[in-house]
Design a protein around this motif. Structure first.
Motif, mmCIF file in Angstrom:
data_model
loop_
_atom_site.group_PDB
_atom_site.id
_atom_site.type_symbol
_atom_site.label_atom_id
_atom_site.label_comp_id
_atom_site.label_asym_id
_atom_site.label_seq_id
_atom_site.Cartn_x
_atom_site.Cartn_y
_atom_site.Cartn_z
ATOM 1 N N LEU A 1 9.277 -4.504 -24.784
ATOM 2 C CA LEU A 1 8.837 -5.070 -23.522
ATOM 3 C C LEU A 1 8.656 -4.038 -22.455
ATOM 4 C CD1 LEU A 1 7.549 -7.439 -21.983
ATOM 5 C CD2 LEU A 1 10.199 -7.797 -21.285
ATOM 6 N N ARG A 2 9.596 -2.997 -22.126
ATOM 7 C CA ARG A 2 9.627 -2.167 -21.276
ATOM 8 C C ARG A 2 8.493 -1.137 -21.643
ATOM 9 N NH1 ARG A 2 10.658 -2.408 -16.577
ATOM 10 N NH2 ARG A 2 8.593 -1.786 -16.467
ATOM 11 N N PRO B 1 -3.817 0.007 -16.969
ATOM 12 C CA PRO B 1 -4.271 -1.631 -16.919
ATOM 13 C C PRO B 1 -5.278 -2.138 -17.390
ATOM 14 C CG PRO B 1 -4.987 -0.256 -14.830
ATOM 15 C CD PRO B 1 -4.027 0.705 -15.757
ATOM 16 N N ASP B 2 -6.306 -1.244 -17.899
ATOM 17 C CA ASP B 2 -7.539 -1.764 -18.680
ATOM 18 C C ASP B 2 -7.238 -2.072 -20.094
ATOM 19 O OD1 ASP B 2 -8.759 -1.895 -16.245
ATOM 20 O OD2 ASP B 2 -9.715 0.061 -16.314
ATOM 21 N N ASP B 3 -6.041 -1.648 -20.631
ATOM 22 C CA ASP B 3 -5.838 -1.622 -21.972
ATOM 23 C C ASP B 3 -5.704 -3.280 -22.620
ATOM 24 O OD1 ASP B 3 -4.924 -1.720 -24.726
ATOM 25 O OD2 ASP B 3 -3.652 -0.177 -24.357
ATOM 26 N N ILE B 4 -6.794 -3.679 -22.840
ATOM 27 C CA ILE B 4 -6.914 -5.229 -23.519
ATOM 28 C C ILE B 4 -5.803 -5.724 -24.369
ATOM 29 C CG2 ILE B 4 -8.255 -7.077 -24.576
ATOM 30 C CD1 ILE B 4 -10.608 -5.887 -23.126
ATOM 31 N N GLU B 5 -5.494 -4.791 -25.236
ATOM 32 C CA GLU B 5 -4.908 -5.172 -26.428
ATOM 33 C C GLU B 5 -3.295 -5.283 -25.973
ATOM 34 O OE1 GLU B 5 -5.201 -6.316 -29.611
ATOM 35 O OE2 GLU B 5 -7.215 -6.390 -29.013
ATOM 36 N N ASN B 6 -3.039 -4.375 -25.039
ATOM 37 C CA ASN B 6 -1.582 -4.292 -24.413
ATOM 38 C C ASN B 6 -1.351 -5.660 -23.424
ATOM 39 O OD1 ASN B 6 1.025 -2.806 -23.939
ATOM 40 N ND2 ASN B 6 0.172 -2.841 -21.777
ATOM 41 N N VAL B 7 -2.268 -6.069 -22.783
ATOM 42 C CA VAL B 7 -2.364 -7.150 -22.025
ATOM 43 C C VAL B 7 -2.275 -8.472 -22.894
ATOM 44 C CG1 VAL B 7 -3.636 -8.587 -20.279
ATOM 45 C CG2 VAL B 7 -3.722 -6.006 -20.170
ATOM 46 N N ARG B 8 -2.700 -8.381 -24.037
ATOM 47 C CA ARG B 8 -2.762 -9.338 -25.079
ATOM 48 C C ARG B 8 -1.150 -9.555 -25.573
ATOM 49 N NH1 ARG B 8 -8.298 -8.200 -28.067
ATOM 50 N NH2 ARG B 8 -9.634 -9.501 -26.878
ATOM 51 N N GLN B 9 -0.827 -8.489 -25.654
ATOM 52 C CA GLN B 9 0.867 -8.312 -26.287
ATOM 53 C C GLN B 9 1.676 -9.060 -25.132
ATOM 54 O OE1 GLN B 9 1.974 -7.856 -29.080
ATOM 55 N NE2 GLN B 9 0.864 -6.626 -30.202
ATOM 56 N N LEU B 10 1.493 -8.640 -23.911
ATOM 57 C CA LEU B 10 2.156 -9.195 -22.728
ATOM 58 C C LEU B 10 2.023 -10.519 -22.721
ATOM 59 C CD1 LEU B 10 1.677 -6.243 -20.160
ATOM 60 C CD2 LEU B 10 3.998 -6.963 -21.246
ATOM 61 N N LEU B 11 0.744 -11.147 -22.901
ATOM 62 C CA LEU B 11 0.630 -12.616 -22.785
ATOM 63 C C LEU B 11 1.264 -13.280 -23.862
ATOM 64 C CD1 LEU B 11 -0.630 -15.073 -21.457
ATOM 65 C CD2 LEU B 11 -2.892 -14.352 -22.736
ATOM 66 N N THR C 1 4.468 -15.932 -23.238
ATOM 67 C CA THR C 1 3.904 -17.413 -23.830
ATOM 68 C C THR C 1 4.818 -17.960 -25.134
ATOM 69 O OG1 THR C 1 1.728 -16.920 -23.168
ATOM 70 C CG2 THR C 1 2.123 -18.767 -24.651
ATOM 71 N N GLN C 2 5.293 -16.860 -25.907
ATOM 72 C CA GLN C 2 5.838 -17.295 -27.295
ATOM 73 C C GLN C 2 7.337 -17.117 -27.273
ATOM 74 O OE1 GLN C 2 3.605 -16.021 -30.498
ATOM 75 N NE2 GLN C 2 1.680 -16.786 -29.752
ATOM 76 N N THR C 3 7.905 -15.758 -26.803
ATOM 77 C CA THR C 3 9.296 -15.546 -27.351
ATOM 78 C C THR C 3 10.054 -15.249 -26.129
ATOM 79 O OG1 THR C 3 8.503 -13.222 -27.421
ATOM 80 C CG2 THR C 3 8.561 -14.073 -29.626
ATOM 81 N N LEU C 4 9.615 -14.429 -24.997
ATOM 82 C CA LEU C 4 10.397 -14.293 -23.884
ATOM 83 C C LEU C 4 9.571 -15.083 -22.809
ATOM 84 C CD1 LEU C 4 11.017 -10.383 -23.958
ATOM 85 C CD2 LEU C 4 12.339 -12.456 -24.955
ATOM 86 N N ILE C 5 9.552 -16.436 -22.863
ATOM 87 C CA ILE C 5 8.779 -17.512 -22.071
ATOM 88 C C ILE C 5 9.028 -17.208 -20.711
ATOM 89 C CG2 ILE C 5 8.089 -19.745 -21.684
ATOM 90 C CD1 ILE C 5 8.948 -20.375 -24.836
ATOM 91 N N ASP C 6 7.945 -17.052 -20.227
ATOM 92 C CA ASP C 6 8.131 -17.023 -18.445
ATOM 93 C C ASP C 6 6.477 -17.422 -18.069
ATOM 94 O OD1 ASP C 6 7.845 -16.255 -15.567
ATOM 95 O OD2 ASP C 6 9.637 -14.835 -15.956
ATOM 96 N N LYS D 1 4.617 -15.510 -15.384
ATOM 97 C CA LYS D 1 4.152 -14.096 -15.547
ATOM 98 C C LYS D 1 2.981 -14.343 -16.660
ATOM 99 C CE LYS D 1 8.148 -11.447 -14.841
ATOM 100 N NZ LYS D 1 9.354 -10.612 -15.297
ATOM 101 N N ALA D 2 3.174 -15.437 -17.607
ATOM 102 C CA ALA D 2 2.163 -15.763 -18.676
ATOM 103 C C ALA D 2 0.870 -16.219 -17.870
ATOM 104 C CB ALA D 2 2.787 -16.989 -19.493
ATOM 105 N N GLU D 3 0.857 -16.845 -16.891
ATOM 106 C CA GLU D 3 -0.473 -17.160 -16.093
ATOM 107 C C GLU D 3 -0.973 -16.130 -15.565
ATOM 108 O OE1 GLU D 3 -2.149 -19.853 -15.746
ATOM 109 O OE2 GLU D 3 -0.866 -20.801 -17.303
ATOM 110 N N ASN D 4 -0.178 -14.868 -15.024
ATOM 111 C CA ASN D 4 -0.652 -13.706 -14.480
ATOM 112 C C ASN D 4 -1.486 -13.181 -15.275
ATOM 113 O OD1 ASN D 4 -1.067 -11.695 -12.346
ATOM 114 N ND2 ASN D 4 0.714 -10.720 -13.652
ATOM 115 N N PHE D 5 -0.600 -12.722 -16.480
ATOM 116 C CA PHE D 5 -1.441 -11.938 -17.721
ATOM 117 C C PHE D 5 -2.646 -12.676 -18.154
ATOM 118 C CE2 PHE D 5 2.537 -9.534 -17.638
ATOM 119 C CZ PHE D 5 1.983 -7.984 -17.339
ATOM 120 N N LYS D 6 -2.457 -14.042 -18.177
ATOM 121 C CA LYS D 6 -3.785 -14.806 -18.758
ATOM 122 C C LYS D 6 -4.919 -14.655 -17.679
ATOM 123 C CE LYS D 6 -4.933 -19.454 -19.952
ATOM 124 N NZ LYS D 6 -4.793 -20.983 -19.973
ATOM 125 N N LYS D 7 -4.612 -14.606 -16.437
ATOM 126 C CA LYS D 7 -5.878 -14.044 -15.407
ATOM 127 C C LYS D 7 -6.434 -12.864 -15.680
ATOM 128 C CE LYS D 7 -6.982 -14.332 -10.647
ATOM 129 N NZ LYS D 7 -7.403 -13.036 -10.740
#
Length: 336
Positions: free
Chosen positions: A289-290, A300-310, A314-319, A322-328
């Protein structure tokens, strides 16, 4: 009379000294010290064809000389060195030089081990490497110590050759991979037969079966039929199941190893075991995660990295926040 006796002794000593200086062994030794090894070889071979062949030290020196020139295409000289040391020990009936000769033998034989390592790691010649290693073990038991325990060295060597087969898998065409994987498993099993709790051997076998499972569902030809797809899926699951006991043993041996967690995660994903998949995915995400967050800061424009964070939030370290923020953020990146 005493004067005559002293003169006689002096003459005998002078004669012996002169004789040694003129001996073939003495000449060979002088050439050896001068690093003129070819002349040393000629002289010492002359020595063993003379009365000097009954002297253990002559054979010892011959072994040392031949060992020194046993490199490259002249490796057969090493066999002559070994034969010379064996004869030196045989002639030494009192055992005066036994310890020294055994050390000569060990130092000569270890060159077969060094050759085995070089052939394996530098030349990639697995067959010659194993042949050299087998000579090292067999001759050491025969010539030096029949009770020597090679367990630790066998484990190290078999792990090394198994790992090299795995490396080769990554650089060959698909149809050649399975044969190399079989060899990797073969040598890892040799290690496990010696030590069932060896981490590297268990992990390598687990990884081999895991990769086989992945290949069955990722290397599919466009014209593959539905029946073949189903068969491939079954083969994939069978491989994942074979991987699990080895990977779990590796996990017990190194509970914090992220590579083991990743492989287990992949196996349970392939077996559709969502509960255990998420368990190992969570372990994997906690470790990474770090890195994802740092990457987002610098890129910040790395789409694949943003998908990983989402996915993580959303699935493992549920927040949810933060999920909504990265979804946007993802939406904005995908819809500029």
């Amino acid at each position: 009379m005493k004067l005559i006796r002293y003169i006689s002794i002096f003459v005998v000593m002078l004669t012996a000294s002169h004789s040694f200086a003129q001996s073939w062994t003495g000449q060979a030794y002088d050439f050896y010290k001068a690093k003129d090894y070819e002349q040393a070889r000629v002289a010492i071979d002359s020595a063993i064809n003379s009365v000097e062949r009954f002297d253990s030290q002559t054979w010892q020196l011959r072994g040392i000389i031949y060992r020194n020139i046993s490199s490259g295409d002249q490796i057969y000289y090493r066999e002559i060195a070994l034969e010379s040391f064996v004869l030196a020990k045989k002639i030494d009936s009192t055992g005066l030089y036994t310890a020294k000769i055994n050390e000569y033998l060990r130092n000569t034989l270890v060159r077969y081990y060094n050759d085995a390592v070089t052939l394996l790691l530098e030349d990639g010649d697995f067959e010659k490497s194993e042949e050299s290693y087998d000579i090292y073990v067999r001759q050491h038991k025969k010539l030096v110590d029949p009770n020597h325990d090679f367990r630790a060295q066998n484990i190290s060597y078999y792990n090394a050759i198994g790992a090299e087969y795995l490396k080769k898998v990554d650089v060959v065409e698909t149809k050649k991979k399975n044969e190399l994987r079989k060899k990797a498993i073969e040598y890892s099993l040799k290690v496990i037969a010696l030590d069932s709790l060896d981490f590297k051997a268990n992990f390598n076998i687990g990884i081999v079966y895991y990769n086989i499972g992945v290949d069955h569902v990722t290397t599919i030809e466009p014209e593959t039929t539905l029946e073949q797809l189903i068969l491939n899926q079954k083969k994939s699951e069978a491989a994942f199941l074979k991987a699990l006991p080895y990977l779990h043993r590796a996990e017990l041996l190194d509970t914090n190893n992220i590579a083991v967690a990743e492989a287990l995660m992949g196996c349970y994903y392939g077996l559709n075991n969502n509960e255990l998949y998420l368990k190992y995915q969570k372990m994997f995400d906690l470790r990474n995660l770090r890195g994802y967050l740092d990457r987002h800061t610098t890129h910040p424009d790395d789409i694949e990295n943003v998908r990983q964070l989402l996915r993580v939030y959303t699935q493992t370290l549920i927040d949810i926040e933060k999920a909504e923020n990265f979804k946007k953020i993802l939406y904005d990146l995908e819809n500029p």
